[in-house]
Scaffold this active site. Structure first.
Site, PDB file in Angstrom:
ATOM      1  N   GLY A 296       0.824  -1.197   0.000  1.00 37.16           N
ATOM      2  CA  GLY A 296       0.000   0.000   0.000  1.00 37.16           C
ATOM      3  C   GLY A 296       0.855   1.243   0.000  1.00 37.16           C
ATOM      4  N   ALA A 297       1.915   1.221   0.832  1.00 40.91           N
ATOM      5  CA  ALA A 297       2.812   2.371   0.944  1.00 40.91           C
ATOM      6  C   ALA A 297       4.045   1.929   1.715  1.00 40.91           C
ATOM      7  CB  ALA A 297       2.110   3.536   1.644  1.00 40.91           C
TER       8      ALA A 297
ATOM      9  N   HIS B 221      -1.350   5.761   8.784  1.00 40.63           N
ATOM     10  CA  HIS B 221      -0.497   4.612   9.119  1.00 40.63           C
ATOM     11  C   HIS B 221       0.973   4.932   8.844  1.00 40.63           C
ATOM     12  CE1 HIS B 221       0.300   0.104   9.064  1.00 40.63           C
ATOM     13  NE2 HIS B 221       1.374   0.574   8.451  1.00 40.63           N
ATOM     14  N   GLU B 222       1.252   5.417   7.644  1.00 40.48           N
ATOM     15  CA  GLU B 222       2.651   5.703   7.292  1.00 40.48           C
ATOM     16  C   GLU B 222       3.214   6.843   8.130  1.00 40.48           C
ATOM     17  OE1 GLU B 222       4.057   3.482   5.509  1.00 40.48           O
ATOM     18  OE2 GLU B 222       2.122   2.566   5.037  1.00 40.48           O
TER      19      GLU B 222
ATOM     20  N   GLU C  34       4.729  -2.357  12.627  1.00 40.11           N
ATOM     21  CA  GLU C  34       3.447  -2.485  11.923  1.00 40.11           C
ATOM     22  C   GLU C  34       2.234  -2.487  12.849  1.00 40.11           C
ATOM     23  OE1 GLU C  34       3.428  -1.795   9.048  1.00 40.11           O
ATOM     24  OE2 GLU C  34       5.446  -2.242   8.349  1.00 40.11           O
TER      25      GLU C  34
END
Length: 838
Positions: free
Chosen positions: A257-258, A291-292, A314
């Site tokens: 996703g990233a 999230h990132e 994570e």
């Protein structure tokens, strides 16, 4: 390429202290290669000792250690030996490196829309060595100074700010704070850029030129979410963003996703959609941004020492990504999506034979760490953290994190370091908690047991916890129990009461009686884990199960609805209830569902169960019922809204009405407000291809009208989905023998190959998978090999013969770890499907 082991990494970390990396890349050469010169300054604790540096070149040109030239031929695979180290050392490695088409290393992409070339670097887990020579492990962090020589018309960005203005294509970037090698990155090419600033932090957005209009459309939403998340994380952590800029680059053919590269986060560029998307998909983008950004603290400021603490990256980013999205952005129902979608990923991973603890005691090498990027490290870990917050209290939890950041700023840390900080802030010993929640795999099931008196009041309500026999670990849980009744005014189902209880198996042996409910009138619906505080499967009592079909449309709380849908889907997945019950529930309740994320996930999971759990002769009738439910939802959804789009997609995937599908492509009988845009056209064409109502001429014509990278991927899927022997053979040759195709085109082909409607046509390929996939996997990088093996598995060949072939393959000793795990997990899913059919 051998994977670095934990033992070798620990030995090297004890010997070396890396002072700095100076990396110069020349991107002006031939299309296949680039020039890389790395200057590494490091200290050795034991002068005279030896070690090795990683580099994965196309051609090693020169190696110089402390001014002495070494023989390039000494390179052994990806490791170059270094002997006779001094106390202070300077290593210079000059190499020609190969661009990749796998999404790993320095990926090169030519945009079919305009012929422009774009590059981006993906260094994780251990792919930095494909770009520059380095000590490629997470606990040898060092400042990085990057210089890039590129065509003068290109834009280049890296982790740090530009140290000097580009002059004739030479870009020099300021030194960064200490970075782990796996987060060193750059992007280069004719990228379009949008710049802004917030709270003194420079912000940037990058995308390829063919997506510039889509970036312009969404830039303000992306920047708003970015600002909101920065502000919220500053308040939660009490530590400012620790790097000098915050760029976000949307790059092509990205695998994940990233990626949380400090100063330059890279995203898959599908997050800049060219067609209509639902609000649930916009929420997903916001969640990934959050999230990132959380990784800037968890992973970048404080980095795991070795991959056995991957959860420190994570799980925390997953938890705070969801929390910050819900608390700071307009997507305030992010926990609802998490409860149904993300946790299902965690539950599935934790029940498979390949399960592992959230925090394993040992991850032997980087390859195993890559395999552990799964629903356990993300969703289960985040759920465990949510449970921890419920137990410790939010203030103590955040105070411990602030202490953790202060103690390990720009350094490395372990589970023990985090637990020590949380123990200090909370005054609690977390050793026992960590042992059962973090060190033990598998999950518990909590069942509700109810006995009623003759007058309809509760005689006893108990929550009974169980664990699988192979991992008989019962855990303490803080859990909510919701009692729902019909509103006297007839306006729906309302929450009468919600209690929180502690399940303590050390006290009650796993059966907790809810004494406070004894004598109360029985609720119409009794929901364990109301509020979704813990990570456990739940099962309703029989009365509540019977009430769900009528109760779901009346229930106002979307999180409660998501939990009920999750319970029903999981019970069918486990074979405890028939698929027919799920179909009936979808028909009864889904057309009234207003939460688009719930609609999308229920449809996707229900479709998967229909395709695999039902015998072929009864599947068409169930699929027709599913299509009918989507049609009813489509009829009542507001025109032009997310619900309409979600219903249309669901109907397209399930219907066999080829005449109406063909009409939509021609603009006939399309529901008011529904845009049959590029993505929806391809979805229709894929379904027509599966059903044999469209062929190569229609696919070629659609691709000619859509010259984008997305169009090429859709066309590959459609061609592989054709019910034609020649098309299947061509697709199969690509999957097992082609290495020139990019990661995305291979995945697209694998995604289209197996179709439940084509079992007879593809039957001969079942044996071919097990015969040919091992050699195919060895030709590819681990990420691509594992993705193709998973997507290309014969998942609709639900038979004892398929399982026998899997067992024979697993008996071999020459499988890659990734392929072995894919086959083990997919075979376990087939085991469940066979049991359900019986």
């Amino acid at each position: 390429m051998p994977s670095l082991t934990r033992v070798a990494a620990a030995e090297r970390a004890a010997l070396l202290t890396v002072e700095s990396y100076d990396i110069e890349l020349d991107l002006t050469g031939p299309a296949e290669r680039f020039r890389s010169t790395s200057t590494v300054r490091f200290r050795a604790a034991t002068p005279g000792a030896g070690t090795f540096v990683e580099v994965r070149p196309a051609r090693l040109l020169g190696v110089r250690l402390n001014g002495a030239d070494l023989d390039p031929a000494a390179l052994d695979d990806n490791q170059y030996p270094l002997t006779g180290l001094a106390a202070e050392n300077t290593l210079v490695v000059d190499a020609e490196m190969a661009y990749s088409n796998s999404g790993e290393g320095l990926h090169r992409f030519v945009d079919p829309a305009d012929g422009e070339t774009y590059l981006y670097a993906m260094s994780g887990m251990d792919n930095a060595q494909r770009i520059f020579a380095c000590f490629d492990q997470p606990d040898l962090k060092a400042p990085v100074t990057l210089t890039v020589v590129a065509p003068p018309e290109w834009t280049v960005a890296g982790n740090g700010r530009h140290g000097t203005a580009p002059d004739s294509g030479r870009w020099v970037f300021a030194p960064t704070p200490p970075l782990a090698t796996y987060v060193v990155t750059l992007v280069a090419g004719p990228y379009s850029v949008r710049r802004a600033e917030h709270d003194g932090i420079p912000l940037g957005l990058y995308c390829r030129r063919s997506l510039a209009d889509h970036l312009d459309r969404d830039a303000e939403e992306i920047l708003t979410v970015t600002r909101q998340c920065l502000d919220r994380l500053h308040r939660l952590f009490g530590v400012r963003y620790p790097f000098d800029k915050y760029d976000q680059a949307f790059v092509p053919e990205f695998n994940m996703g990233a990626m949380e590269n400090p100063g330059l986060v890279t995203f898959r560029d599908e997050f800049l959609p060219r067609s209509a998307v639902t609000d649930a998909e916009r929420e997903r983008r916001a969640n990934v941004i959050a999230h990132e950004m959380s990784h800037m603290w968890f992973g970048d400021l404080v980095t795991l020492r070795w991959w056995d603490d991957l959860w420190l990256n994570e799980s925390f980013a997953e938890y705070f990504g969801t929390r910050v999205t819900a608390e700071a952005t307009r997507f305030d129902r992010a926990w609802t999506t998490f409860a149904l979608h993300r946790k299902a990923w965690g539950y599935a991973a934790d029940q498979r034979p390949s399960t592992h603890p959230v925090a394993p005691a040992e991850v032997v090498d980087a390859a195993e760490a890559l395999a552990n990027l799964d629903g356990i490290s993300y969703a289960k870990g985040a759920s465990v953290l949510r449970q921890l917050v419920a137990w410790l209290g939010d203030d103590a939890f955040l105070a411990g994190l602030r202490e953790y950041f202060a103690a390990h700023r720009f350094g490395n840390a372990t589970l023990a370091d985090l637990l020590a900080a949380l123990a200090t802030s909370s005054g609690r010993d977390l050793t026992g908690w960590a042992q059962v929640w973090l060190r033990q795999p598998r999950l518990n099931t909590v069942r509700t047991e109810v006995r009623l008196r003759d007058d309809g009041h509760y005689a006893e309500v108990a929550l009974v916890q169980s664990a699988p026999p192979e991992h008989p670990v019962l855990r303490p849980h803080r859990i909510g129990v919701g009692l729902y009744d019909s509103d006297p005014a007839g306006t729906g189902l309302r929450l009468r009461d919600r209690i929180e209880v502690d399940l303590d198996p050390a006290v009650d042996g796993g059966r907790t009686v809810l004494d406070g409910l004894t004598g109360q009138p029985a609720a119409r619906l009794l929901l364990p884990n109301d509020g979704d505080l813990t990570f456990a499967k739940v099962r309703l009592d029989a009365g509540s199960v019977a009430a769900v079909p009528a109760a779901l449309p009346e229930l106002a709380d979307p999180l409660a609805r998501a939990l009920l849908w999750a319970e029903a889907l999981d019970a069918v997945t486990d074979g405890e209830r028939p698929v027919a019950d799920l179909v009936a529930l979808v028909v009864a309740a889904l057309p009234a569902e207003t939460e688009v994320a719930v609609v999308q996930d229920v449809l996707a999971r229900a479709r998967n169960l229909l395709d695999r759990y039902l015998d072929p002769e009864v599947r068409p009738a169930a699929l027709e019922q599913l299509a009918g439910a989507c049609a009813r939802l489509l009829a009542v959804a507001p025109p032009g809204g997310s619900g309409q789009l979600a219903a249309a997609r669901g109907w397209i995937s399930a219907t066999v009405d080829t005449a109406r599908l063909t009409g939509w492509l021609a603009g006939k009988d399309v529901p008011d407000g529904l845009a049959v845009d590029a993505e929806l056209r391809w979805a229709v064409l894929r379904r027509l291809a599966v059903l044999g109502a469209a062929g190569e001429p229609e696919i070629a014509a659609e691709q000619a009208a859509d010259r984008s990278a997305s169009g090429a991927e859709w066309a590959a899927t459609c061609r592989a989905a054709l019910p034609d022997p020649a098309a299947k053979e061509h697709a199969w040759r690509l999957l097992v023998g082609e290495t020139s195709l990019s990661n995305r085109l291979l995945e697209a082909t694998a995604r289209g190959f197996w179709q439940p409607e084509q079992a007879g046509l593809t039957d001969s390929y079942v044996e071919r998978y097990f015969a040919e996939m091992p050699a195919a996997a060895r030709q590819r990088t681990p990420w691509v090999a594992d993705r193709v093996a998973g997507l290309g598995y014969p998942r609709y060949a639900v038979s004892a013969r398929t399982r026998e072939l899997a067992a024979a393959l697993l008996a071999r000793d020459d499988l890659s770890p990734g392929l072995r795990r894919v086959v083990v997990d997919e075979d376990d899913d087939l085991r469940r499907a066979l049991a359900a059919r019986r």
